[in-house]
Scaffold this motif. Sequence first.
Motif, PDB file in Angstrom:
ATOM      1  N   ARG A  58      19.371  90.001  17.965  1.00 19.47           N
ATOM      2  CA  ARG A  58      20.049  88.762  17.622  1.00 19.47           C
ATOM      3  C   ARG A  58      19.366  88.015  16.486  1.00 19.47           C
ATOM      4  NH1 ARG A  58      21.045  85.740  22.829  1.00 19.47           N
ATOM      5  NH2 ARG A  58      22.585  84.794  21.504  1.00 19.47           N
ATOM      6  N   ILE A  59      18.940  88.802  15.517  1.00 18.88           N
ATOM      7  CA  ILE A  59      18.382  88.197  14.317  1.00 18.88           C
ATOM      8  C   ILE A  59      19.484  88.144  13.278  1.00 18.88           C
ATOM      9  CG2 ILE A  59      16.769  88.587  12.414  1.00 18.88           C
ATOM     10  CD1 ILE A  59      15.013  90.006  14.560  1.00 18.88           C
ATOM     11  N   GLU A  60      19.649  86.992  12.678  1.00 16.67           N
ATOM     12  CA  GLU A  60      20.719  86.867  11.693  1.00 16.67           C
ATOM     13  C   GLU A  60      20.121  86.609  10.315  1.00 16.67           C
ATOM     14  OE1 GLU A  60      23.225  83.795  13.126  1.00 16.67           O
ATOM     15  OE2 GLU A  60      23.376  84.832  15.058  1.00 16.67           O
ATOM     16  N   ILE A  61      20.695  87.293   9.350  1.00 15.35           N
ATOM     17  CA  ILE A  61      20.193  87.120   7.998  1.00 15.35           C
ATOM     18  C   ILE A  61      21.340  86.745   7.078  1.00 15.35           C
ATOM     19  CG2 ILE A  61      19.077  88.256   6.047  1.00 15.35           C
ATOM     20  CD1 ILE A  61      17.759  90.109   8.131  1.00 15.35           C
ATOM     21  N   ASP A  62      21.153  85.688   6.329  1.00 17.29           N
ATOM     22  CA  ASP A  62      22.169  85.261   5.385  1.00 17.29           C
ATOM     23  C   ASP A  62      21.965  86.040   4.089  1.00 17.29           C
ATOM     24  OD1 ASP A  62      23.760  84.030   3.541  1.00 17.29           O
ATOM     25  OD2 ASP A  62      23.493  82.041   4.429  1.00 17.29           O
ATOM     26  N   ILE A  63      22.713  87.127   3.978  1.00 22.11           N
ATOM     27  CA  ILE A  63      22.458  88.050   2.883  1.00 22.11           C
ATOM     28  C   ILE A  63      22.722  87.423   1.511  1.00 22.11           C
ATOM     29  CG2 ILE A  63      23.282  90.183   1.826  1.00 22.11           C
ATOM     30  CD1 ILE A  63      23.388  91.408   4.549  1.00 22.11           C
ATOM     31  N   SER A  64      23.808  86.656   1.414  1.00 20.36           N
ATOM     32  CA  SER A  64      24.117  86.145   0.074  1.00 20.36           C
ATOM     33  C   SER A  64      23.110  85.088  -0.358  1.00 20.36           C
ATOM     34  CB  SER A  64      25.547  85.626   0.009  1.00 20.36           C
ATOM     35  OG  SER A  64      25.645  84.448   0.759  1.00 20.36           O
ATOM     36  N   GLU A  65      22.622  84.343   0.615  1.00 20.91           N
ATOM     37  CA  GLU A  65      21.617  83.356   0.236  1.00 20.91           C
ATOM     38  C   GLU A  65      20.317  84.029  -0.192  1.00 20.91           C
ATOM     39  OE1 GLU A  65      21.476  80.036   2.780  1.00 20.91           O
ATOM     40  OE2 GLU A  65      19.657  79.232   1.848  1.00 20.91           O
ATOM     41  N   LEU A  66      19.991  85.086   0.529  1.00 21.46           N
ATOM     42  CA  LEU A  66      18.791  85.836   0.157  1.00 21.46           C
ATOM     43  C   LEU A  66      18.928  86.378  -1.256  1.00 21.46           C
ATOM     44  CD1 LEU A  66      16.083  87.039   0.982  1.00 21.46           C
ATOM     45  CD2 LEU A  66      17.294  88.962   1.982  1.00 21.46           C
ATOM     46  N   SER A  67      20.115  86.925  -1.525  1.00 20.15           N
ATOM     47  CA  SER A  67      20.373  87.476  -2.847  1.00 20.15           C
ATOM     48  C   SER A  67      20.229  86.404  -3.916  1.00 20.15           C
ATOM     49  CB  SER A  67      21.777  88.070  -2.865  1.00 20.15           C
ATOM     50  OG  SER A  67      22.194  88.263  -4.169  1.00 20.15           O
ATOM     51  N   GLN A  68      20.726  85.218  -3.560  1.00 16.51           N
ATOM     52  CA  GLN A  68      20.651  84.136  -4.531  1.00 16.51           C
ATOM     53  C   GLN A  68      19.204  83.717  -4.798  1.00 16.51           C
ATOM     54  OE1 GLN A  68      23.627  81.153  -3.501  1.00 16.51           O
ATOM     55  NE2 GLN A  68      24.562  82.333  -5.167  1.00 16.51           N
ATOM     56  N   SER A  69      18.444  83.603  -3.732  1.00 20.80           N
ATOM     57  CA  SER A  69      17.109  83.081  -3.972  1.00 20.80           C
ATOM     58  C   SER A  69      16.192  84.125  -4.601  1.00 20.80           C
ATOM     59  CB  SER A  69      16.513  82.488  -2.697  1.00 20.80           C
ATOM     60  OG  SER A  69      16.144  83.500  -1.832  1.00 20.80           O
ATOM     61  N   LEU A  70      16.538  85.415  -4.456  1.00 19.45           N
ATOM     62  CA  LEU A  70      15.725  86.424  -5.132  1.00 19.45           C
ATOM     63  C   LEU A  70      16.239  86.743  -6.529  1.00 19.45           C
ATOM     64  CD1 LEU A  70      15.189  89.008  -2.257  1.00 19.45           C
ATOM     65  CD2 LEU A  70      13.482  87.467  -3.188  1.00 19.45           C
ATOM     66  N   GLY A  71      17.524  86.493  -6.722  1.00 20.29           N
ATOM     67  CA  GLY A  71      18.117  86.820  -8.003  1.00 20.29           C
ATOM     68  C   GLY A  71      18.421  88.290  -8.181  1.00 20.29           C
ATOM     69  N   ILE A  72      18.510  89.024  -7.094  1.00 27.10           N
ATOM     70  CA  ILE A  72      18.861  90.448  -7.176  1.00 27.10           C
ATOM     71  C   ILE A  72      19.913  90.745  -6.109  1.00 27.10           C
ATOM     72  CG2 ILE A  72      16.673  91.298  -8.086  1.00 27.10           C
ATOM     73  CD1 ILE A  72      15.930  92.000  -5.170  1.00 27.10           C
ATOM     74  N   PRO A  73      20.662  91.848  -6.260  1.00 25.89           N
ATOM     75  CA  PRO A  73      21.629  92.208  -5.228  1.00 25.89           C
ATOM     76  C   PRO A  73      20.930  92.566  -3.910  1.00 25.89           C
ATOM     77  CG  PRO A  73      21.974  93.486  -7.236  1.00 25.89           C
ATOM     78  CD  PRO A  73      20.701  92.749  -7.409  1.00 25.89           C
ATOM     79  N   VAL A  74      21.522  92.161  -2.797  1.00 31.00           N
ATOM     80  CA  VAL A  74      20.980  92.508  -1.486  1.00 31.00           C
ATOM     81  C   VAL A  74      22.105  93.113  -0.667  1.00 31.00           C
ATOM     82  CG1 VAL A  74      19.868  91.643   0.600  1.00 31.00           C
ATOM     83  CG2 VAL A  74      19.370  90.574  -1.604  1.00 31.00           C
ATOM     84  N   VAL A  75      21.845  94.243  -0.004  1.00 31.57           N
ATOM     85  CA  VAL A  75      22.874  94.917   0.769  1.00 31.57           C
ATOM     86  C   VAL A  75      22.329  95.223   2.158  1.00 31.57           C
ATOM     87  CG1 VAL A  75      24.435  96.890   0.848  1.00 31.57           C
ATOM     88  CG2 VAL A  75      23.618  96.048  -1.347  1.00 31.57           C
ATOM     89  N   GLY A  76      23.155  95.017   3.186  1.00 36.68           N
ATOM     90  CA  GLY A  76      22.754  95.387   4.540  1.00 36.68           C
ATOM     91  C   GLY A  76      23.301  96.749   4.900  1.00 36.68           C
ATOM     92  N   THR A  77      22.483  97.612   5.518  1.00 38.44           N
ATOM     93  CA  THR A  77      22.951  98.955   5.876  1.00 38.44           C
ATOM     94  C   THR A  77      22.436  99.381   7.250  1.00 38.44           C
ATOM     95  OG1 THR A  77      21.013 100.005   4.918  1.00 38.44           O
ATOM     96  CG2 THR A  77      22.919  99.787   3.480  1.00 38.44           C
ATOM     97  N   VAL A  78      23.081 100.407   7.795  1.00 38.22           N
ATOM     98  CA  VAL A  78      22.527 101.145   8.936  1.00 38.22           C
ATOM     99  C   VAL A  78      22.538 102.590   8.467  1.00 38.22           C
ATOM    100  CG1 VAL A  78      22.767 101.731  11.364  1.00 38.22           C
ATOM    101  CG2 VAL A  78      23.576  99.533  10.533  1.00 38.22           C
ATOM    102  N   SER A  79      21.475 103.018   7.840  1.00 39.52           N
ATOM    103  CA  SER A  79      21.566 104.283   7.115  1.00 39.52           C
ATOM    104  C   SER A  79      21.700 105.473   8.047  1.00 39.52           C
ATOM    105  CB  SER A  79      20.374 104.470   6.187  1.00 39.52           C
ATOM    106  OG  SER A  79      19.184 104.547   6.921  1.00 39.52           O
ATOM    107  N   SER A  80      21.171 105.360   9.275  1.00 41.92           N
ATOM    108  CA  SER A  80      21.285 106.503  10.165  1.00 41.92           C
ATOM    109  C   SER A  80      22.732 106.712  10.592  1.00 41.92           C
ATOM    110  CB  SER A  80      20.384 106.319  11.376  1.00 41.92           C
ATOM    111  OG  SER A  80      20.642 105.082  11.979  1.00 41.92           O
ATOM    112  N   GLU A  81      23.547 105.653  10.505  1.00 42.57           N
ATOM    113  CA  GLU A  81      24.965 105.821  10.846  1.00 42.57           C
ATOM    114  C   GLU A  81      25.858 105.709   9.622  1.00 42.57           C
ATOM    115  OE1 GLU A  81      25.544 103.057  14.078  1.00 42.57           O
ATOM    116  OE2 GLU A  81      23.895 104.099  15.065  1.00 42.57           O
TER     117      GLU A  81
END
Lengths: 83, 737
Positions: free
Chosen positions: B147-170
């Motif tokens: 139950r950890i939530e991450i605001d991906i777009s905000e993270l992307s904004q504050s880093l200035g790079i694209p951020v993508v969430g994945t489940v690579s094993s699936e």
Amino acid sequence: MVNKNSRLALKTITLCAMEPKKTGKIDHLETKNPGILQKLIAMGILPGMPITLLRRSPSYLFEVDQTRYAVDREIANHIYVSY
Amino acid sequence: MKLPVICPEKECCCGKKGCTPGEGLPKIILIGNPNVGKSSLFNALSGSYTLVSNYPGTSVEIAHGKARIGEREYEIIDTPGMYSLLPVSEEERVSQLLLFEEKPLVYLHVVDARNLRRMLSFTLQLLEAGLPLILVLNMMDEAEERRIEIDISELSQSLGIPVVGTVSSEEKGIDELKAAISEYTSRNNTQKFRQKLDYGTEIEPYIETIESLLGPAKEVGISKRAISLLLLQEDQTALEYLCKAEKKPECGREDLEKSSEEIRKLAEAASKKSEVPLSYLLTLKRQECVNGIVGQVMTMPEGTEKNSGKAGKIGTEAEKGTEKEENYTCAAQEKTKSGPAKNRAGKIEERKKQKGNIDLSEKIDNILIHPVLGIPVLFLVLYFGLYLFVGVFAAGTVVDFLENTVFGGYVNPLVTAKFMSLVPYPALQDLFVGEYGIFTQAVTYAIALILPIVGAFFLVFSIIEDTGYLPRLSLLLDGMFKKIGLSGRAVIPMVLGFGCSTMATVVTRTLETKRERIIANILLALAIPCSAQLGIILSILSGNPESLLIWSIVIILEFILIGFLASRVLPGEAPTFILEMPPLRKPKLSNILVKTYSRMHWYFLEVLPLFVLASVLIWIGKLTGLFALALKIIEYPTVWIGLPPDAADVFLFGFFRRDFGAAGLYGMHDSGLLTGVQLLVAAITLTLFMPCIAQFMMTIKERGFKTALAISGFIFPFAFFTGFIVNNLLKLLGVNL
Ligand SMILES: Nc1nc2c(ncn2[C@@H]2O[C@H](COP(=O)(O)OP(=O)(O)OP(=O)(O)O)[C@@H](O)[C@H]2O)c(=O)[nH]1
Ligand SMILES: [Mg+2]
């Protein structure tokens, strides 16, 4: 902070001396060996992070934030915890 | 050795040297901490296969693959995990050098979403190094489970790079990642962090001075600021690399030595001023910045919040109204906020299940690493996995069927008869279908004997690897391993050595000190039998439990004795043990099967040519009389350890590969030529032999020629010596087996 009011100051002891299942905060790291220090900090074992000791034997197992680490006594002696 | 990256569309050269699929195409390089799923992502993106297992340090070499994204093709590169830009162990150094040398289109920094706080610091370092970057938050499923939530777009904004969430094993989120790669245009993202990541007035001047010293240095893949920081932390690799890169004539050796001397002085001065090692200070500064970012973008369920006193426990009723939908979208896309409330009941149900899963794995974990209960569990694993499945089933039943029924009964007589009638020359008949013939011996051994055993072993081993049992075994055995000069980390290459010593020799890179690597290498070469050999020996000796017991005791004693002596003799500090403990995970069938297949494939290609070569050499030897001579020589030690002269060819085979020798032993045992004691002595001697030529070559590559030669020069005489002792002891005690 758990003991803030009940004690005058926080206890600072090494991870070795800590009781299992207790949670504290990493106070500082102390080692003469730069390699060990570098490894610990690179792995995210940093001052200020909450730390929970899970077991002491067969080796030390503890949790910092969301990650678990296994270390030997030697290393556990370098990690100072306050709680 | 290089395990083949199994490529799609048959384009691959099957792991041959110099195989670099996709060379010349724009590069995408995967980097990040160990065990975050880089290799899984590599597999998902490229359709190739490189090893994926649940422990840190799976990949120790760089893997290349090819990916098609949209209309374009890319070369995709998987690297060994590294914790920060400043390497500590060898496999990290491999990755660091890659960063210096490559200029890819983009780097994918893969992190474990749950551990964003810990891993983002490395992202900042990479940004500081001016690298083109996309941040991949992998293992979103596990973050969600907790139950950890991450605001991906905000993270992307504050880093200035694209951020993508994945489940690579699936393979979830892969399309979004591909889209992000396609859209990626390199922009200058260093600027942003120049302001944010200020190391303070105490350190900044030093960085600037070193940067100016670097003036004439050749351009390397990473920014001068990052290089300066590394130099300031006295990183040897960076220094050496710069020296090598700097080959300009006008900048002679003296200049170089002068500037590196100057840099060293600066570093010293800086660390003296700060009173703590600089790397410590720099990391803390970075972490401050990370904490700021993480505080804004990441929410943890109540109960795991800092200082709550119960980290790791998840509050049951902390269900929040603003639950986010599963959200594996890339930053560019619209974010779906606050999911509909209608599934709430279903969600609570699911939460309960997730919590149940976590609790269960916690319970299992507690047994696996329990100082008392852990040992019987280990024996159960060994008994069922190794003895029953590999030894009795694969090496007994399956091999018996293949060797005696399929090959012995049908295939070989058929082939022999056909060959005899087609080719009337006795010399050639001997080469292909004679006693030591290419078909009747080399191919038969490889397919009927070695392959089923190795396959069974790798199957069991893959399951064990994927659950995450190996790091737990490290923890359990660390104390014992310390006695032989190794840390618990060495458990992983040792266990891998039961599969194949050659593979394991590469994996010794993950050990921290040179001393540990050498001890591990000696023990691998001497006392760890590889699966094929082990399977055969288990099967030969399984008829006689006492023999099996004595064999195990002798090998274990040897392991301990030599480890102990080596740790006494070799100089250097005692090892220390730090290991990240990944969560227990459910193995995925597809991964187990592909992994087993890929290892079998590799093993087969490794053994078959050598077996054939042995057949050919023996054939030549027989024609020229050299074979008889070699046998005559080896007869001496053979007789010396109490075996009949006929057994000499077993040891001759053993010099090629010890599993080949074991196969020969299997043949002798089948025809009932040896007594119980002789079988035991032969099995012990052969187990202690050098594994094979490939392992020898690998030792040369990893440890240097001298060390490799010294190790083998010690092992062969020592193997016979042990055989001699055991034989005479048994005789003295009047043991009859
Ligand atoms: N639950 C979950 N597990 C994952 C995910 N991605 C990878 N894994 C598992 O995590 C483990 C490590 O994956 P790898 O791909 O070997 O990790 P790596 O980063 O290549 O590790 P090193 O080579 O050791 O640096 C494996 O057991 C994977 O099955 C994911 O998105 N979710
Ligand atoms: Mg990997």
